[in-house]
Design a protein around this motif. Structure first.
Motif, PDB file in Angstrom:
ATOM      1  N   LEU A  46       0.818  -1.218   0.000  1.00  0.00           N
ATOM      2  CA  LEU A  46       0.000   0.000   0.000  1.00  0.00           C
ATOM      3  C   LEU A  46       0.846   1.260   0.000  1.00  0.00           C
ATOM      4  CD1 LEU A  46      -2.836  -0.869   2.538  1.00  0.00           C
ATOM      5  CD2 LEU A  46      -3.024  -0.669   0.055  1.00  0.00           C
ATOM      6  N   TYR A  47       1.852   1.304   0.885  1.00  0.00           N
ATOM      7  CA  TYR A  47       2.555   2.574   1.098  1.00  0.00           C
ATOM      8  C   TYR A  47       3.914   2.655   0.402  1.00  0.00           C
ATOM      9  CZ  TYR A  47      -1.223   3.136   4.340  1.00  0.00           C
ATOM     10  OH  TYR A  47      -2.474   3.225   4.864  1.00  0.00           O
ATOM     11  N   ALA A  48       4.755   1.611   0.519  1.00  0.00           N
ATOM     12  CA  ALA A  48       6.056   1.697  -0.158  1.00  0.00           C
ATOM     13  C   ALA A  48       5.872   1.583  -1.669  1.00  0.00           C
ATOM     14  CB  ALA A  48       6.995   0.608   0.362  1.00  0.00           C
ATOM     15  N   ASN A  49       5.005   0.644  -2.078  1.00  0.00           N
ATOM     16  CA  ASN A  49       4.827   0.416  -3.523  1.00  0.00           C
ATOM     17  C   ASN A  49       3.632   1.156  -4.106  1.00  0.00           C
ATOM     18  OD1 ASN A  49       7.033  -1.314  -3.775  1.00  0.00           O
ATOM     19  ND2 ASN A  49       5.838  -3.020  -2.970  1.00  0.00           N
ATOM     20  N   ARG A  50       2.859   1.791  -3.252  1.00  0.00           N
ATOM     21  CA  ARG A  50       1.701   2.609  -3.687  1.00  0.00           C
ATOM     22  C   ARG A  50       0.800   1.865  -4.658  1.00  0.00           C
ATOM     23  NH1 ARG A  50       6.698   5.426  -5.102  1.00  0.00           N
ATOM     24  NH2 ARG A  50       7.500   5.808  -3.041  1.00  0.00           N
ATOM     25  N   ALA A  51       0.458   0.642  -4.268  1.00  0.00           N
ATOM     26  CA  ALA A  51      -0.376  -0.200  -5.140  1.00  0.00           C
ATOM     27  C   ALA A  51      -1.708   0.476  -5.425  1.00  0.00           C
ATOM     28  CB  ALA A  51      -0.604  -1.542  -4.465  1.00  0.00           C
ATOM     29  N   GLU A  52      -2.214   0.271  -6.642  1.00  0.00           N
ATOM     30  CA  GLU A  52      -3.499   0.859  -7.008  1.00  0.00           C
ATOM     31  C   GLU A  52      -4.613  -0.179  -7.009  1.00  0.00           C
ATOM     32  OE1 GLU A  52      -3.282   3.974 -10.287  1.00  0.00           O
ATOM     33  OE2 GLU A  52      -1.295   3.057 -10.342  1.00  0.00           O
ATOM     34  N   GLU A 108     -11.388  12.784   4.171  1.00  0.00           N
ATOM     35  CA  GLU A 108     -11.217  11.570   4.967  1.00  0.00           C
ATOM     36  C   GLU A 108      -9.714  11.301   5.114  1.00  0.00           C
ATOM     37  OE1 GLU A 108     -13.783   9.929   6.134  1.00  0.00           O
ATOM     38  OE2 GLU A 108     -15.390  10.851   4.966  1.00  0.00           O
ATOM     39  N   VAL A 109      -9.368  10.453   6.090  1.00  0.00           N
ATOM     40  CA  VAL A 109      -7.950  10.105   6.309  1.00  0.00           C
ATOM     41  C   VAL A 109      -7.294   9.664   5.002  1.00  0.00           C
ATOM     42  CG1 VAL A 109      -6.394   8.523   7.513  1.00  0.00           C
ATOM     43  CG2 VAL A 109      -8.430   9.378   8.676  1.00  0.00           C
ATOM     44  N   GLU A 110      -7.963   8.732   4.303  1.00  0.00           N
ATOM     45  CA  GLU A 110      -7.337   8.159   3.097  1.00  0.00           C
ATOM     46  C   GLU A 110      -7.195   9.205   1.993  1.00  0.00           C
ATOM     47  OE1 GLU A 110     -10.123   7.151   4.447  1.00  0.00           O
ATOM     48  OE2 GLU A 110     -11.748   6.992   2.986  1.00  0.00           O
ATOM     49  N   GLU A 111      -8.057  10.210   1.983  1.00  0.00           N
ATOM     50  CA  GLU A 111      -7.959  11.238   0.937  1.00  0.00           C
ATOM     51  C   GLU A 111      -6.766  12.162   1.196  1.00  0.00           C
ATOM     52  OE1 GLU A 111     -12.699  11.473  -0.249  1.00  0.00           O
ATOM     53  OE2 GLU A 111     -11.965  12.694   1.404  1.00  0.00           O
ATOM     54  N   ILE A 112      -6.394  12.300   2.451  1.00  0.00           N
ATOM     55  CA  ILE A 112      -5.197  13.100   2.775  1.00  0.00           C
ATOM     56  C   ILE A 112      -3.947  12.286   2.433  1.00  0.00           C
ATOM     57  CG2 ILE A 112      -3.929  14.291   4.614  1.00  0.00           C
ATOM     58  CD1 ILE A 112      -6.668  14.695   6.034  1.00  0.00           C
ATOM     59  N   VAL A 113      -3.912  11.026   2.879  1.00  0.00           N
ATOM     60  CA  VAL A 113      -2.729  10.179   2.631  1.00  0.00           C
ATOM     61  C   VAL A 113      -2.536   9.954   1.134  1.00  0.00           C
ATOM     62  CG1 VAL A 113      -1.724   7.895   3.015  1.00  0.00           C
ATOM     63  CG2 VAL A 113      -2.970   9.030   4.872  1.00  0.00           C
ATOM     64  N   GLU A 114      -3.632   9.737   0.426  1.00  0.00           N
ATOM     65  CA  GLU A 114      -3.538   9.423  -1.010  1.00  0.00           C
ATOM     66  C   GLU A 114      -2.871  10.547  -1.806  1.00  0.00           C
ATOM     67  OE1 GLU A 114      -3.435   6.504  -3.256  1.00  0.00           O
ATOM     68  OE2 GLU A 114      -4.442   8.053  -4.433  1.00  0.00           O
ATOM     69  N   GLN A 115      -2.966  11.781  -1.324  1.00  0.00           N
ATOM     70  CA  GLN A 115      -2.302  12.877  -2.058  1.00  0.00           C
ATOM     71  C   GLN A 115      -0.800  12.599  -2.156  1.00  0.00           C
ATOM     72  OE1 GLN A 115      -3.711  16.950  -0.886  1.00  0.00           O
ATOM     73  NE2 GLN A 115      -5.139  15.796   0.375  1.00  0.00           N
ATOM     74  N   LEU A 171      -1.507  11.986   9.231  1.00  0.00           N
ATOM     75  CA  LEU A 171      -0.093  12.320   9.418  1.00  0.00           C
ATOM     76  C   LEU A 171       0.655  11.172  10.095  1.00  0.00           C
ATOM     77  CD1 LEU A 171      -0.124  16.124  10.367  1.00  0.00           C
ATOM     78  CD2 LEU A 171       0.254  15.057   8.138  1.00  0.00           C
ATOM     79  N   ALA A 172      -0.044  10.445  10.985  1.00  0.00           N
ATOM     80  CA  ALA A 172       0.604   9.298  11.631  1.00  0.00           C
ATOM     81  C   ALA A 172       0.981   8.259  10.572  1.00  0.00           C
ATOM     82  CB  ALA A 172      -0.322   8.692  12.690  1.00  0.00           C
ATOM     83  N   ILE A 173       0.130   8.072   9.566  1.00  0.00           N
ATOM     84  CA  ILE A 173       0.418   7.112   8.488  1.00  0.00           C
ATOM     85  C   ILE A 173       1.550   7.648   7.598  1.00  0.00           C
ATOM     86  CG2 ILE A 173      -0.512   6.029   6.397  1.00  0.00           C
ATOM     87  CD1 ILE A 173      -3.268   5.988   7.856  1.00  0.00           C
ATOM     88  N   ILE A 174       1.491   8.948   7.301  1.00  0.00           N
ATOM     89  CA  ILE A 174       2.528   9.549   6.446  1.00  0.00           C
ATOM     90  C   ILE A 174       3.891   9.480   7.154  1.00  0.00           C
ATOM     91  CG2 ILE A 174       3.296  11.777   5.478  1.00  0.00           C
ATOM     92  CD1 ILE A 174       0.271  12.359   4.946  1.00  0.00           C
ATOM     93  N   ASN A 175       3.842   9.603   8.486  1.00  0.00           N
ATOM     94  CA  ASN A 175       5.062   9.624   9.297  1.00  0.00           C
ATOM     95  C   ASN A 175       5.629   8.213   9.573  1.00  0.00           C
ATOM     96  OD1 ASN A 175       5.635  10.017  12.787  1.00  0.00           O
ATOM     97  ND2 ASN A 175       7.042  10.648  11.197  1.00  0.00           N
ATOM     98  N   ALA A 176       4.759   7.212   9.642  1.00  0.00           N
ATOM     99  CA  ALA A 176       5.182   5.872  10.096  1.00  0.00           C
ATOM    100  C   ALA A 176       6.233   5.264   9.170  1.00  0.00           C
ATOM    101  CB  ALA A 176       3.965   4.948  10.144  1.00  0.00           C
ATOM    102  N   PRO A 177       7.184   4.505   9.769  1.00  0.00           N
ATOM    103  CA  PRO A 177       8.187   3.835   8.931  1.00  0.00           C
ATOM    104  C   PRO A 177       7.527   2.866   7.942  1.00  0.00           C
ATOM    105  CG  PRO A 177       8.663   3.542  11.292  1.00  0.00           C
ATOM    106  CD  PRO A 177       7.367   4.272  11.205  1.00  0.00           C
TER     107      PRO A 177
END
Ligand code: SAH
Ligand code: SF4
Length: 367
Positions: free
Chosen positions: A18-24, A122-129, A192-198
């Motif tokens: 989801l996050y490192a590879n940004r799967a769609e 929503e949370v996911e709409e912020i992270v998805e940017q 932000l916690a998701i954007i920040n997390a390792p």
């Protein structure tokens, strides 16, 4: 994973996709059992922002316009290195995120509030940017490499390996796009916690700046959060008279209350605040404002970021003449304030918050 009868290490694999590879899609997660992929597909939704439009400025600033599932439009802006004020000079790219569709705070000079407030993101709409911009970055590199391979050249172009899925470009975040971040507090902090997390986007808390128009109670709340995000306060006036004229929020939380909340933030966090000050001709750029502004900066041990006003269609405010900008800056320096006059980036792409969306909603798309 346990409930579904899978090994716990599958969690790490899913997060990595989801996050490192940004799967769609769930289908690309080919190292997961087919049964698990199918179940995720049935039970969960994988949100991906729909790309609408992009504009690039001469200085490399890029503005992205996204469509949300309910049709609303939001913006993110990618700013090339050297916004030294919000991070390290070594940072490659800063991404400016939106947190709401429109804005309820209606500052008199700002495009974001012109059509009013529609809804919180929503949370996911912020992270998805972040993820969507990283996807764009990867594809732009891949495209550049493909072009280099096919371009006619007197010298042979080496065949380059494929671009890794997890290549990264964003190393600094400013929450300064559309909306008032602290009015969407819980989803913002979760995003932000998701954007920040390792295991997430892996961007350090000290490289994340939240900008607020001055919501005093939420500043106090943020002061008590464990995360070490940076805080920027949009001041734009050093007296209530000037602030009242520009920012309706000042009637609710006048300077006395706002500054007390900033004192509190300083006490709990011990971290320097940035004061943002958009200079507007004949409104807040008089030399008389520099002494009270210096007092506030000294009290809060804050640095001041002076931003020349970026004109907005339909609004009559203008930016001060170059000499006035420089005189205001020099007067602040004379008062011993750490102040920077920002050389506006991206003004040729309507980079002031809310402008690209406003134009797109009003007229036909031109690019
Ligand atoms: N709502 C938050 C964050 C989004 S606005 C806030 O107000 O801080 C981010 C910054 O852009 C604010 O400092 C805002 O005052 C500034 N801004 C808005 N419109 C602008 C314009 N037309 N020109 C220059 N800066 C602008
Ligand atoms: Fe909203 Fe910030 Fe624009 Fe004010 S400056 S209207 S708070 S986005």
């Amino acid at each position: 994973m346990k409930d579904w009868g899978h090994e716990p290490y599958r969690v790490g694999q899913v997060l990595n996709w989801l996050y490192a590879n940004r799967a769609e899609s769930w289908d690309v997660m080919t190292n997961l059992p087919l049964k698990l992929r199918q179940r995720m597909k049935e039970e969960w939704t994988l949100h991906v922002l729909e790309w609408v439009r992009q504009q690039a400025a001469e200085d490399g600033t890029r503005k992205f316009l996204w469509r949300l599932p309910d049709g609303h439009l939001i913006e993110s802006v990618l700013i090339p290195a050297n916004r030294a004020l919000y991070g390290d000079p070594s940072d490659r790219q800063t991404l400016c995120l939106s947190t709401q569709v429109g804005c309820a705070y209606g500052c008199a000079f700002c495009a974001s509030g012109l059509n009013g407030f529609r809804r919180n993101l929503e949370v996911e709409e912020i992270v998805e940017q972040v993820l969507a911009v990283e996807r764009w970055y990867r594809s732009s590199i891949a495209q550049a490499q493909a072009e280099a391979r096919t371009a006619e050249s007197p010298h042979p172009v080496p065949r380059l390996r494929s671009v890794p899925r997890n290549i990264r470009s964003v190393d600094n975040i400013v929450v300064m796009g559309m909306g008032e971040p602290l009015a969407n507090y819980d989803p913002l902090l979760k995003a932000l916690a998701i954007i920040n997390a390792p295991w997430g986007a892996g961007i350090g808390a000290r490289k994340i700046t939240i900008s607020t128009s001055g919501l005093a109670p939420q500043i106090r709340r943020l002061a008590r959060e464990p995360a070490q995000y940076r805080l920027a306060v949009s001041l734009h006036g050093a007296t209530d008279a000037v602030r009242d004229r520009l920012m309706p929020v000042n009637r609710k939380y006048p300077l006395r209350e706002l500054l007390a909340a900033c004192d509190d933030y300083l006490k709990f966090k011990g971290r320097m605040i940035t004061l943002e000050y958009v200079l507007i001709a004949g409104v807040n750029d008089s030399p008389a404002q520099t002494a009270p502004l210096a007092d506030i900066a000294h009290r809060l041990k804050a640095k001041v970021n002076l931003i020349p006003y970026n004109p907005v269609e339909d609004l009559t405010w203008t930016r001060p003449a170059e000499a006035d900008l420089e005189a205001f800056h020099a007067a602040l320096l004379d008062h011993g304030v750490q102040a920077t006059l920002r050389r506006e980036k991206g003004s040729d792409v309507d980079a002031a918050c809310g402008q690209l969306r406003l134009k797109t909603e009003r007229g036909p798309l031109t690019c």
